[in-house]
Design a protein around this motif. Structure first.
Motif, short mmCIF file in Angstrom:
data_model
loop_
_atom_site.label_atom_id
_atom_site.label_comp_id
_atom_site.label_asym_id
_atom_site.label_seq_id
_atom_site.Cartn_x
_atom_site.Cartn_y
_atom_site.Cartn_z
N VAL A 158 104.84 -3.05 -60.94
CA VAL A 158 106.41 -3.67 -60.87
C VAL A 158 106.55 -4.57 -60.26
CG1 VAL A 158 108.52 -2.63 -60.60
CG2 VAL A 158 106.61 -1.62 -61.62
N LEU A 159 105.59 -4.80 -58.96
CA LEU A 159 106.01 -5.89 -57.61
C LEU A 159 105.25 -7.21 -58.07
CD1 LEU A 159 105.30 -3.68 -54.02
CD2 LEU A 159 107.92 -4.82 -55.11
N ARG A 160 104.20 -7.07 -58.83
CA ARG A 160 103.95 -8.33 -59.16
C ARG A 160 104.47 -8.78 -60.54
NH1 ARG A 160 97.15 -5.84 -59.87
NH2 ARG A 160 97.06 -6.74 -57.07
N GLY A 161 105.04 -7.43 -61.15
CA GLY A 161 105.38 -8.02 -62.14
C GLY A 161 107.64 -9.78 -62.18
N LEU A 162 107.46 -8.43 -60.90
CA LEU A 162 109.29 -9.11 -60.10
C LEU A 162 108.49 -10.63 -59.10
CD1 LEU A 162 110.43 -5.98 -59.17
CD2 LEU A 162 111.31 -7.42 -60.58
N GLY A 163 107.02 -10.86 -58.60
CA GLY A 163 106.56 -12.02 -58.73
C GLY A 163 105.98 -12.00 -57.11
N TYR A 164 105.97 -10.92 -56.25
CA TYR A 164 105.54 -10.35 -55.41
C TYR A 164 103.82 -10.80 -55.18
CZ TYR A 164 109.50 -8.54 -53.78
OH TYR A 164 111.39 -8.64 -53.19
N PRO A 166 100.01 -10.77 -54.10
CA PRO A 166 99.01 -9.07 -53.54
C PRO A 166 99.62 -9.03 -51.80
CG PRO A 166 98.02 -10.72 -54.73
CD PRO A 166 99.41 -11.74 -54.93
N ASP A 167 99.69 -10.42 -51.01
CA ASP A 167 99.42 -10.39 -49.51
C ASP A 167 100.98 -9.38 -49.10
OD1 ASP A 167 100.50 -12.46 -50.58
OD2 ASP A 167 100.40 -13.20 -48.23
N ILE A 169 102.50 -7.73 -51.12
CA ILE A 169 102.72 -5.98 -51.36
C ILE A 169 101.75 -5.61 -50.39
CG2 ILE A 169 101.42 -4.73 -52.81
CD1 ILE A 169 102.15 -6.97 -54.98
N ASP A 170 100.38 -5.81 -49.59
CA ASP A 170 100.01 -5.42 -48.76
C ASP A 170 100.92 -4.90 -47.67
OD1 ASP A 170 97.40 -5.01 -50.24
OD2 ASP A 170 97.25 -6.81 -49.70
N ARG A 171 101.55 -5.85 -47.51
CA ARG A 171 102.81 -5.76 -45.56
C ARG A 171 104.08 -4.99 -46.05
NH1 ARG A 171 104.53 -10.93 -46.14
NH2 ARG A 171 106.84 -9.69 -46.42
N PHE A 172 104.53 -4.63 -47.40
CA PHE A 172 104.93 -3.60 -48.08
C PHE A 172 104.56 -2.70 -47.46
CE2 PHE A 172 107.59 -6.46 -50.99
CZ PHE A 172 107.28 -6.91 -50.78
N ARG A 173 102.68 -1.72 -47.80
CA ARG A 173 102.65 -0.85 -48.05
C ARG A 173 102.26 -0.16 -46.27
NH1 ARG A 173 98.76 -1.33 -51.27
NH2 ARG A 173 99.38 -0.15 -52.71
N GLN A 174 101.84 -2.02 -45.14
CA GLN A 174 101.37 -1.53 -43.91
C GLN A 174 102.52 -1.35 -43.35
OE1 GLN A 174 99.30 -5.43 -42.98
NE2 GLN A 174 97.72 -4.97 -44.07
N ASP A 175 104.21 -1.59 -43.73
CA ASP A 175 105.27 -1.52 -43.34
C ASP A 175 105.66 0.52 -44.08
OD1 ASP A 175 105.11 -3.86 -42.02
OD2 ASP A 175 106.79 -5.36 -43.05
N GLY A 176 104.70 1.19 -44.39
CA GLY A 176 105.70 2.06 -45.16
C GLY A 176 107.09 1.49 -45.72
#
Length: 178
Positions: A158-164, A166-167, A169-176
């Motif tokens: 979904v995030l890729r489809g919204l144009g985010y 990969p880096d 998305i990784d930051r979103f994951r690291q930030d929780g």
């Protein structure tokens, strides 16, 4: 020109019709808003004075004294167990019904016979229940074939489809955030 909106349990202008709580903590709906039905309920609960009150002979009069009437019914229902209230209402031909808790649903023969509660299993093997398909038709009763995706299963797509990127998305994951 009047549009009736939701008002909780009470139906404004249609008195009495409400939810009441019994001595044993159950919730019941009592609809005694017809002229003859109101009279039968009042007689059944020992309030002949209200049953015979000319001001309460029609809905307009009852609606003007709604607080008083609901107070009388609340007091009567609140001093009795649900089974007794439902029995008295039934004998007096007053529409009434219990409001089921989840526990009541799991014990009710009609819920069980109609398949209104389905069993399923989570990917970790844990069993759980979910609501059955309504309406339940004889030729095509329906059922749950898939309980849905795992939490977060499609987040990256979904995030890729919204144009985010990969880096990002990784930051979103690291930030929780995901």
């Amino acid at each position: 020109g009047f549009i009736r909106e939701r008002t909780g349990n009470v139906m404004p202008g249609i008195t009495p019709s409400n939810t009441h709580t019994t001595k044993d903590g159950k919730h019941l709906i009592i609809g005694a808003n017809g002229d003859a039905i109101f009279k039968r309920l009042m007689l059944a609960i020992g309030r002949a004075d209200l049953a015979e009150d000319p001001q309460l002979a029609n809905n307009a009069g009852r609606d003007a004294r709604a607080s008083e009437i609901y107070g009388v019914i609340d007091a009567w229902v609140g001093s009795r167990d649900a089974d007794e209230v439902l029995r008295v209402a039934s004998e007096a031909q007053v529409p009434s019904s219990p409001i089921f808790s989840v526990a009541d649903m799991f014990r009710d023969p009609q819920f069980l016979a109609r398949g209104m509660l389905e069993s399923a299993q989570l990917p970790d093997g844990k069993d759980f229940h979910l609501p059955g398909v309504v309406p339940r038709l004889s030729l095509t009763p329906g059922g749950t074939r898939w309980i849905g995706p795992a939490l977060g299963e499609h987040t990256v797509a979904v995030l890729r489809g919204l144009g985010y990127a990969p880096d990002e998305i990784d930051r979103f994951r690291q930030d929780g955030a995901i």
